[in-house]
Design a protein around this motif. Structure first.
Motif, mmCIF file in Angstrom:
data_model
loop_
_atom_site.group_PDB
_atom_site.id
_atom_site.type_symbol
_atom_site.label_atom_id
_atom_site.label_comp_id
_atom_site.label_asym_id
_atom_site.label_seq_id
_atom_site.Cartn_x
_atom_site.Cartn_y
_atom_site.Cartn_z
ATOM 1 N N ASP A 60 49.893 15.201 97.603
ATOM 2 C CA ASP A 60 49.416 14.606 98.171
ATOM 3 C C ASP A 60 48.152 15.445 98.889
ATOM 4 O OD1 ASP A 60 48.763 12.201 99.895
ATOM 5 O OD2 ASP A 60 49.461 13.109 101.271
ATOM 6 N N ASN A 61 49.102 16.342 99.672
ATOM 7 C CA ASN A 61 47.529 17.217 100.068
ATOM 8 C C ASN A 61 46.788 18.202 98.920
ATOM 9 O OD1 ASN A 61 48.468 17.341 102.467
ATOM 10 N ND2 ASN A 61 49.846 19.664 102.123
ATOM 11 N N ASN A 62 46.743 18.461 98.186
ATOM 12 C CA ASN A 62 45.774 18.339 97.110
ATOM 13 C C ASN A 62 45.250 17.584 96.207
ATOM 14 O OD1 ASN A 62 46.147 20.866 96.396
ATOM 15 N ND2 ASN A 62 47.904 20.016 94.859
ATOM 16 N N LEU A 80 58.526 18.413 98.095
ATOM 17 C CA LEU A 80 57.713 19.843 98.583
ATOM 18 C C LEU A 80 56.582 19.669 97.410
ATOM 19 C CD1 LEU A 80 59.436 23.213 99.880
ATOM 20 C CD2 LEU A 80 58.236 21.724 100.960
ATOM 21 N N ALA A 81 57.106 19.028 96.603
ATOM 22 C CA ALA A 81 56.241 18.596 96.120
ATOM 23 C C ALA A 81 55.175 17.508 95.893
ATOM 24 C CB ALA A 81 57.125 18.504 94.545
ATOM 25 N N LEU A 107 65.935 16.768 96.505
ATOM 26 C CA LEU A 107 65.628 16.204 97.153
ATOM 27 C C LEU A 107 64.249 16.838 98.002
ATOM 28 C CD1 LEU A 107 67.201 13.175 98.208
ATOM 29 C CD2 LEU A 107 65.655 13.026 96.665
ATOM 30 N N TYR A 108 64.186 18.328 98.603
ATOM 31 C CA TYR A 108 63.587 18.603 99.143
ATOM 32 C C TYR A 108 62.904 20.020 98.198
ATOM 33 C CZ TYR A 108 62.470 22.715 101.631
ATOM 34 O OH TYR A 108 61.733 24.002 102.322
#
Length: 131
Positions: free
Chosen positions: A119-121, A113-114, A108-109
């Motif tokens: 989302d940032n991309n 992160l992925a 899940l961690y």
């Protein structure tokens, strides 16, 4: 092959101590094993002393295997061993569950992160194409 006179004397003295309830080298249980230990001779040597064994069998018609205190102690040990086995089984089961939860948490961690990276991309993509 019969035993020596010295060995026979050791066995008779050990028999007298055991029958009197005054053992020096054993728990005092009236067994042939304790007779050999009390006399400090080997089990095989004791079995070669046929005369002494015949006397032993005549004196100890129904051998007392263990004193009552030892029986209670052995029962307590058996209960504690059972409880220890059960506790170890519980620990093993809980450790397996903990390992599985640690693996799920790690997955899940990394999935989180992925997703954050994706989302940032997406947020940065409209700005980068505007240039």
């Amino acid at each position: 092959m019969p035993v020596s006179a010295a060995t026979e004397a050791k066995l008779r003295a050990a028999m007298a101590r055991l029958l009197a309830g005054q053992p020096q080298h054993t728990s005092g249980a009236l067994t042939k094993t304790n007779l050999a230990r009390e006399a400090q001779v080997s089990h095989a040597t004791m079995h070669r002393a046929q005369n002494v064994l015949a006397e032993w069998d005549a004196q100890v018609a129904c051998p007392v295997l263990r004193p009552p205190g030892e029986t209670a102690r052995d029962e307590t040990i058996a209960v504690l061993r059972r409880q220890l086995r059960e506790a170890k089984a519980t620990v093993t089961e809980l450790q397996s569950k903990l390992d599985a939860l640690a693996a799920v948490t790690a997955n899940l961690y990394y999935e989180n992160l992925a997703l954050k990276k994706r989302d940032n991309n997406r947020r940065l993509a409209p700005f980068s194409s505007a240039k």
